[in-house]
Scaffold this active site. Sequence first.
Site, short mmCIF file in Angstrom:
data_model
loop_
_atom_site.label_atom_id
_atom_site.label_comp_id
_atom_site.label_asym_id
_atom_site.label_seq_id
_atom_site.Cartn_x
_atom_site.Cartn_y
_atom_site.Cartn_z
N ARG A 72 1.15 -1.61 -0.53
CA ARG A 72 0.11 -0.13 0.24
C ARG A 72 0.64 1.48 -0.02
O ARG A 72 0.29 2.16 -0.99
CB ARG A 72 -0.73 0.08 1.15
CG ARG A 72 -2.29 -0.64 0.21
CD ARG A 72 -3.01 -1.25 1.81
NE ARG A 72 -2.33 -2.05 2.63
CZ ARG A 72 -2.91 -2.59 4.16
NH1 ARG A 72 -3.77 -1.77 4.53
NH2 ARG A 72 -2.66 -3.41 4.35
N GLU A 109 1.02 -6.84 13.00
CA GLU A 109 -0.08 -7.30 13.83
C GLU A 109 -0.79 -8.66 13.80
O GLU A 109 -1.36 -9.40 14.62
CB GLU A 109 -0.87 -6.33 13.63
CG GLU A 109 -1.90 -5.39 14.71
CD GLU A 109 -3.18 -3.97 13.94
OE1 GLU A 109 -2.89 -3.54 12.65
OE2 GLU A 109 -3.73 -3.89 15.02
O1 LIG Z 1 2.81 -1.13 11.88
P1 LIG Z 1 2.71 -2.55 10.90
O2 LIG Z 1 2.26 -3.32 12.74
O3 LIG Z 1 4.17 -2.83 10.58
O4 LIG Z 1 1.72 -2.40 10.06
C1 LIG Z 1 1.23 -1.06 9.10
C2 LIG Z 1 1.92 -2.33 8.20
O5 LIG Z 1 0.58 -3.54 7.74
C3 LIG Z 1 -0.21 -3.13 6.09
O6 LIG Z 1 0.50 -3.84 5.46
P2 LIG Z 1 0.56 -6.35 5.27
O7 LIG Z 1 2.31 -5.67 6.01
O8 LIG Z 1 -0.98 -6.24 5.77
O9 LIG Z 1 0.49 -6.16 3.87
P3 LIG Z 1 0.35 -5.77 2.14
O10 LIG Z 1 0.22 -3.84 2.14
O11 LIG Z 1 1.06 -6.14 1.26
O12 LIG Z 1 -1.37 -5.38 2.60
C4 LIG Z 1 0.33 -1.87 5.94
O13 LIG Z 1 0.36 -1.55 4.47
C5 LIG Z 1 1.72 -1.86 6.74
O14 LIG Z 1 2.69 -1.77 5.35
N1 LIG Z 2 -5.34 -2.41 11.43
C1 LIG Z 2 -5.02 -2.02 10.34
N2 LIG Z 2 -6.10 -1.71 9.57
C2 LIG Z 2 -4.70 -1.90 8.09
N3 LIG Z 2 -4.05 -2.03 7.61
C3 LIG Z 2 -3.27 -2.78 8.74
N4 LIG Z 2 -1.89 -3.20 8.85
C4 LIG Z 2 -1.70 -3.44 10.32
N5 LIG Z 2 -2.93 -3.25 11.38
C5 LIG Z 2 -3.98 -2.93 10.02
#
Ligand SMILES: O=P(O)(O)OC[C@H]1O[C@H](OP(=O)(O)OP(=O)(O)O)[C@H](O)[C@@H]1O
Ligand SMILES: Nc1ncnc2[nH]cnc12
Length: 187
Positions: A72, A109
């Site tokens: 993202r 998370e």
């Molecule tokens: O602060 P944190 O606990 O590390 O979480 C934040 C991260 O989690 C999500 O990505 P995700 O790993 O779900 O991957 P995606 O963008 O591929 O959906 C979001 O886009 C951040 O990169």
């Molecule tokens: N609560 C949340 N919503 C969307 N993206 C996330 N990545 C980690 N935590 C998230």
Amino acid sequence: MFAAENGLRGDPRLKGISEAIRVVPNFPKPGIMFQDITAVVSNHKVFKDTVDIFVDRYRDMGISVVAGVEARGFIFAPAIALAIGAKFIPLRKPGKLPGEVISELYELEYGNDCLEMHLGAVQHGERALVIDDIVATGGTLSAAIRLLERAGAEVVECACVIGLREGRRRLDGKPLYILVEPRQDSS
Ligand SMILES: O=P(O)(O)OC[C@H]1O[C@H](OP(=O)(O)OP(=O)(O)O)[C@H](O)[C@@H]1O
Ligand SMILES: Nc1ncnc2[nH]cnc12
């Protein structure tokens, strides 16, 4: 909202951004209030407001690298890089980059993951900005910082559209710029 901290107190663009976030309870796992930014970027005004705020902040800070976190972070980082005259580099999930990489493991998370960066993507001493959509635990951004610093870059700041204040703890004092807090309601 973080208007007192991000210098945007009274800026109506923050309300528009916050209202565009869709909260999906229990996705992808029970207990997670998922903050969905797809409606932020499908609304031209709200998307432009979001990018403009970052561009206004970073255009005169001598930043030559904007690193986006897969997936993202890729939505926002290239637009910011183009506007401030910096290069964009992707920080990717494992096994996606074809060249030689350096890797950093981190905890999420909802699981564990790894980020990779091409060797040679940044030069020693370059000033870097890290962009993602959201900071929750801060694990992802801290892995991104480690990758850039291992390559000799100076991470000037990390910036996210949405953030929990707690996410800052993992960043080792590195500045974190956040536009809005996570929404708790699913309306
Ligand atoms: O602060 P944190 O606990 O590390 O979480 C934040 C991260 O989690 C999500 O990505 P995700 O790993 O779900 O991957 P995606 O963008 O591929 O959906 C979001 O886009 C951040 O990169
Ligand atoms: N609560 C949340 N919503 C969307 N993206 C996330 N990545 C980690 N935590 C998230």
